[in-house]
Design a protein around this motif. Structure first.
Motif, PDB file in Angstrom:
ATOM      1  N   THR A  10      10.100 -51.988   3.411  1.00 50.14           N
ATOM      2  CA  THR A  10      11.439 -52.210   2.878  1.00 50.14           C
ATOM      3  C   THR A  10      11.794 -53.695   2.917  1.00 50.14           C
ATOM      4  OG1 THR A  10      12.401 -51.775   5.068  1.00 50.14           O
ATOM      5  CG2 THR A  10      12.224 -49.918   3.532  1.00 50.14           C
ATOM      6  N   GLY A  11      12.706 -54.075   2.032  1.00 49.36           N
ATOM      7  CA  GLY A  11      13.113 -55.477   1.981  1.00 49.36           C
ATOM      8  C   GLY A  11      13.808 -55.810   0.683  1.00 49.36           C
ATOM      9  N   GLY A  12      13.696 -57.073   0.264  1.00 48.50           N
ATOM     10  CA  GLY A  12      14.325 -57.542  -0.956  1.00 48.50           C
ATOM     11  C   GLY A  12      13.564 -57.112  -2.189  1.00 48.50           C
ATOM     12  N   PRO A  13      14.020 -57.547  -3.370  1.00 48.41           N
ATOM     13  CA  PRO A  13      13.360 -57.155  -4.616  1.00 48.41           C
ATOM     14  C   PRO A  13      11.876 -57.506  -4.665  1.00 48.41           C
ATOM     15  CG  PRO A  13      15.492 -58.144  -5.075  1.00 48.41           C
ATOM     16  CD  PRO A  13      15.250 -58.343  -3.615  1.00 48.41           C
ATOM     17  N   GLU A  14      11.477 -58.515  -3.884  1.00 42.82           N
ATOM     18  CA  GLU A  14      10.075 -58.948  -3.920  1.00 42.82           C
ATOM     19  C   GLU A  14       9.108 -57.883  -3.403  1.00 42.82           C
ATOM     20  OE1 GLU A  14      11.758 -59.909   0.066  1.00 42.82           O
ATOM     21  OE2 GLU A  14      12.413 -60.253  -2.012  1.00 42.82           O
ATOM     22  N   TYR A  46      19.146 -48.758  -2.443  1.00 44.86           N
ATOM     23  CA  TYR A  46      19.260 -48.178  -1.100  1.00 44.86           C
ATOM     24  C   TYR A  46      17.900 -47.724  -0.581  1.00 44.86           C
ATOM     25  CZ  TYR A  46      24.173 -47.762  -2.593  1.00 44.86           C
ATOM     26  OH  TYR A  46      25.444 -47.993  -3.066  1.00 44.86           O
ATOM     27  N   HIS A  47      17.074 -47.162  -1.465  1.00 44.90           N
ATOM     28  CA  HIS A  47      15.726 -46.751  -1.055  1.00 44.90           C
ATOM     29  C   HIS A  47      14.876 -47.973  -0.713  1.00 44.90           C
ATOM     30  CE1 HIS A  47      16.269 -42.829  -3.552  1.00 44.90           C
ATOM     31  NE2 HIS A  47      16.735 -42.691  -2.320  1.00 44.90           N
ATOM     32  N   HIS A 309      16.422 -55.349 -10.226  1.00 41.68           N
ATOM     33  CA  HIS A 309      17.144 -55.154  -8.969  1.00 41.68           C
ATOM     34  C   HIS A 309      17.993 -56.377  -8.629  1.00 41.68           C
ATOM     35  CE1 HIS A 309      15.344 -51.478  -6.779  1.00 41.68           C
ATOM     36  NE2 HIS A 309      15.127 -51.342  -8.086  1.00 41.68           N
ATOM     37  N   ARG A 310      17.456 -57.563  -8.869  1.00 47.90           N
ATOM     38  CA  ARG A 310      18.239 -58.777  -8.599  1.00 47.90           C
ATOM     39  C   ARG A 310      19.516 -58.800  -9.430  1.00 47.90           C
ATOM     40  NH1 ARG A 310      12.880 -60.995  -8.893  1.00 47.90           N
ATOM     41  NH2 ARG A 310      12.113 -61.453  -6.785  1.00 47.90           N
ATOM     42  N   ASP A 311      19.398 -58.479 -10.703  1.00 51.86           N
ATOM     43  CA  ASP A 311      20.568 -58.484 -11.575  1.00 51.86           C
ATOM     44  C   ASP A 311      21.557 -57.395 -11.168  1.00 51.86           C
ATOM     45  OD1 ASP A 311      19.491 -60.571 -12.959  1.00 51.86           O
ATOM     46  OD2 ASP A 311      18.868 -59.383 -14.703  1.00 51.86           O
ATOM     47  N   LEU A 312      21.044 -56.233 -10.798  1.00 54.38           N
ATOM     48  CA  LEU A 312      21.907 -55.122 -10.404  1.00 54.38           C
ATOM     49  C   LEU A 312      22.694 -55.475  -9.154  1.00 54.38           C
ATOM     50  CD1 LEU A 312      22.662 -52.145 -11.015  1.00 54.38           C
ATOM     51  CD2 LEU A 312      20.798 -51.471  -9.486  1.00 54.38           C
TER      52      LEU A 312
END
Length: 325
Positions: A10-14, A46-47, A309-312
């Motif tokens: 889990t983590g950021g968009p990367e 969230y996932h 995901h970044r844009d969202l």
């Protein structure tokens, strides 16, 4: 081998990485679906972050559309070659070129609904369906408060609520989003960054306040929404875009006027094949009748899910966004 986005930690968009994997053949009751489009939903964030824990490695994505490539023993509701879609009442995995899925979750797409339209509305539209028809059945003349009115769920909700004859009060972040919400049926908009939500609701309703508040934003809007309810109104919190809501003492509900509080999930309203078919049928009827016109604000290649995901998360998106497979 089929391509898919996989999250190993889990983590950021990367952490959204494209890889190849073996899908396999459908077993009894299963179908193999080749995706054409996947939906982009905030629950995917969230996932990815672990707020809603998943067992790693996993492929995100709760809804999608595509074509049936193969079916297992006992499958009768879909056939090879059918255009199908599904919503989020089962295991995740739509950020992929193909997947195995329980066939009962699949619905055939009518000719008037494209794959893109389906992916844009399956989770968002089914969410609106159970919220306004079953969680708190909205009636003509009801004052309804709706947060994120220009978002994917918001624009569908504005249209559905307009069709029901409700007085829709929507919160938005910018004037541009406010205009978009109005175009889709929102009667009044509140710029939540600049205006006091509860006071504006009081002004708009001449003190009558709202029968129901549908809040997908969470921490930053929950309390203003709760304070905007009329006695015996209903607070429906169904998202956490700004963070989860802290614990609420039951006495707070009494002080507001014996209001009701619920935290619904789509999976609990689409538990059975019968509920699933009925809910999706109601959504498709709203679309084919023209009462709801899906608004697709952005399209991303599924390989670029990280950018989506970044844009969202930055709230740069409006309406529904889709991932093209």
């Amino acid at each position: 081998m089929r391509g898919a986005i996989v999250v190993s930690q889990t983590g950021g968009p990367e952490v959204l990485e494209w890889t190849e994997r073996e899908v396999g053949e459908p077993g009894p009751g299963e179908a193999l679906v080749r995706h054409t489009v996947a939906g982009l939903n905030f629950i995917d964030v969230y996932h990815r972050t672990g707020l809603y824990p998943q067992t790693a490695p996993f492929t995100p994505g709760v809804d999608g559309a595509g074509v049936v490539e193969a079916v297992g023993e006992g499958v009768e509701n879909v056939s090879v070659g059918d255009r199908v879609a599904y919503t989020s009442n089962g295991p995740i995995g739509s950020y992929s070129e193909a997947r195995l899925i329980d066939a009962w979750r699949l619905v055939r797409l009518p000719d008037g609904i494209t794959d893109e339209m389906a992916a844009a509305v399956m989770v968002k539209g089914c969410t609106v369906e159970y919220l306004v028809r079953r969680t708190c059945p909205v009636q003509a003349g009801d004052n309804v408060l709706l947060t994120a009115a220009a978002g994917g769920v918001g624009l569908i909700a504005c249209q559905w609520l307009r069709a029901l004859g409700a007085n829709v009060i929507g919160t938005v972040g910018t004037e541009e989003k406010g205009e978009l919400a109005k175009e889709h049926g929102c009667d009044h908009v509140i710029l939540y960054r600049d205006e006091d939500i509860t006071e504006r609701v009081r002004e708009i309703t001449d003190g009558a306040m709202c029968r129901v508040a549908f809040d997908s934003v969470g921490a930053s809007t929950f309390h203003p929404c709760l304070a905007s309810l009329q006695p015996r109104g209903m607070m429906v919190t169904f998202g956490n875009a700004s963070g989860p809501v802290d614990a609420i003492p039951p006495l707070a509900l009494a002080k507001q006027g014996s209001v009701f509080l619920t935290r619904p999930r789509l999976a609990d309203y689409y538990q059975t094949p019968e509920e699933t078919a009925e809910g999706i049928s109601a959504l498709f009827e709203m679309i084919t009748s023209g009462a709801i016109v899906p608004y697709i604000g952005a399209r991303y290649p599924v390989r670029d899910a990280a950018d989506a995901h970044r844009d969202l998360e930055a709230r740069k998106t409006v309406g529904s966004s889709v991932l093209v497979v």
